[in-house]
Write a protein that holds these residues in place. Sequence first.
Motif, PDB file in Angstrom:
ATOM      1  N   ARG A   1       0.833  -1.204   0.000  1.00  6.25           N
ATOM      2  CA  ARG A   1       0.000   0.000   0.000  1.00  6.25           C
ATOM      3  C   ARG A   1       0.867   1.254   0.000  1.00  6.25           C
ATOM      4  O   ARG A   1       0.636   2.190  -0.761  1.00  6.25           O
ATOM      5  CB  ARG A   1      -0.934  -0.014   1.214  1.00  6.25           C
ATOM      6  N   VAL A   2       1.885   1.263   0.848  1.00  8.11           N
ATOM      7  CA  VAL A   2       2.766   2.430   0.942  1.00  8.11           C
ATOM      8  C   VAL A   2       3.555   2.617  -0.352  1.00  8.11           C
ATOM      9  O   VAL A   2       3.640   3.728  -0.897  1.00  8.11           O
ATOM     10  CB  VAL A   2       3.717   2.302   2.154  1.00  8.11           C
TER      11      VAL A   2
ATOM     12  N   ALA B   1       2.824   1.666  -3.346  1.00  2.00           N
ATOM     13  CA  ALA B   1       1.958   2.046  -4.463  1.00  2.00           C
ATOM     14  C   ALA B   1       1.770   3.556  -4.539  1.00  2.00           C
ATOM     15  O   ALA B   1       1.567   4.107  -5.624  1.00  2.00           O
ATOM     16  CB  ALA B   1       0.602   1.349  -4.344  1.00  2.00           C
ATOM     17  N   ASP B   2       1.875   4.238  -3.410  1.00  6.78           N
ATOM     18  CA  ASP B   2       1.676   5.687  -3.363  1.00  6.78           C
ATOM     19  C   ASP B   2       2.966   6.485  -3.183  1.00  6.78           C
ATOM     20  O   ASP B   2       2.926   7.709  -3.117  1.00  6.78           O
ATOM     21  CB  ASP B   2       0.725   6.049  -2.207  1.00  6.78           C
ATOM     22  N   LEU B   3       4.091   5.804  -3.110  1.00 14.16           N
ATOM     23  CA  LEU B   3       5.358   6.471  -2.817  1.00 14.16           C
ATOM     24  C   LEU B   3       5.949   7.117  -4.076  1.00 14.16           C
ATOM     25  O   LEU B   3       6.209   6.419  -5.060  1.00 14.16           O
ATOM     26  CB  LEU B   3       6.354   5.458  -2.246  1.00 14.16           C
ATOM     27  N   PRO B   4       6.159   8.431  -4.056  1.00 20.16           N
ATOM     28  CA  PRO B   4       6.794   9.078  -5.201  1.00 20.16           C
ATOM     29  C   PRO B   4       8.197   8.501  -5.424  1.00 20.16           C
ATOM     30  O   PRO B   4       8.938   8.253  -4.478  1.00 20.16           O
ATOM     31  CB  PRO B   4       6.887  10.548  -4.792  1.00 20.16           C
TER      32      PRO B   4
ATOM     33  N   LEU C   1      -3.292  -3.386  -6.321  1.00 20.11           N
ATOM     34  CA  LEU C   1      -2.368  -2.261  -6.296  1.00 20.11           C
ATOM     35  C   LEU C   1      -1.335  -2.446  -7.400  1.00 20.11           C
ATOM     36  O   LEU C   1      -0.728  -1.492  -7.864  1.00 20.11           O
ATOM     37  CB  LEU C   1      -1.650  -2.188  -4.947  1.00 20.11           C
TER      38      LEU C   1
END
Length: 87
Positions: free
Chosen positions: A20-21, A23-26, A49
Amino acid sequence: MNALRVGVIGLGRMGRHHARVLADLPGALLVGVADTDPRVRAEHRAAPLAHVYDDASALLEQAQPRRRVGHQHLGRRQRLVQRDLRQ
C-alpha cells in the motif's frame, strides 16, 4: 528520473502494508506482488495495487523489480537473496 521498480513478496500483514505504501510512494513503481496462498492472491486481484503473481520466482522473472520487499519464511528468503536483482 525513472521510478525505482519494486516488488513485494508475501502479502501478510506487513507485506500488505508495504504494498500500500509503495503504491503511493513518489519515486517508486510497484511492479508486482506475490503470495503462494490462493485466497490471499484472490483478495489482491479483487482490488489490485499491482499485478499479482503466484510466487516470488514469477514476480522476479516477469516484473523484473530492481528491489524487493520480502516477508516469506527464511528458506525462501535465502534463495531469493542469492539472486542478483541488479541488471
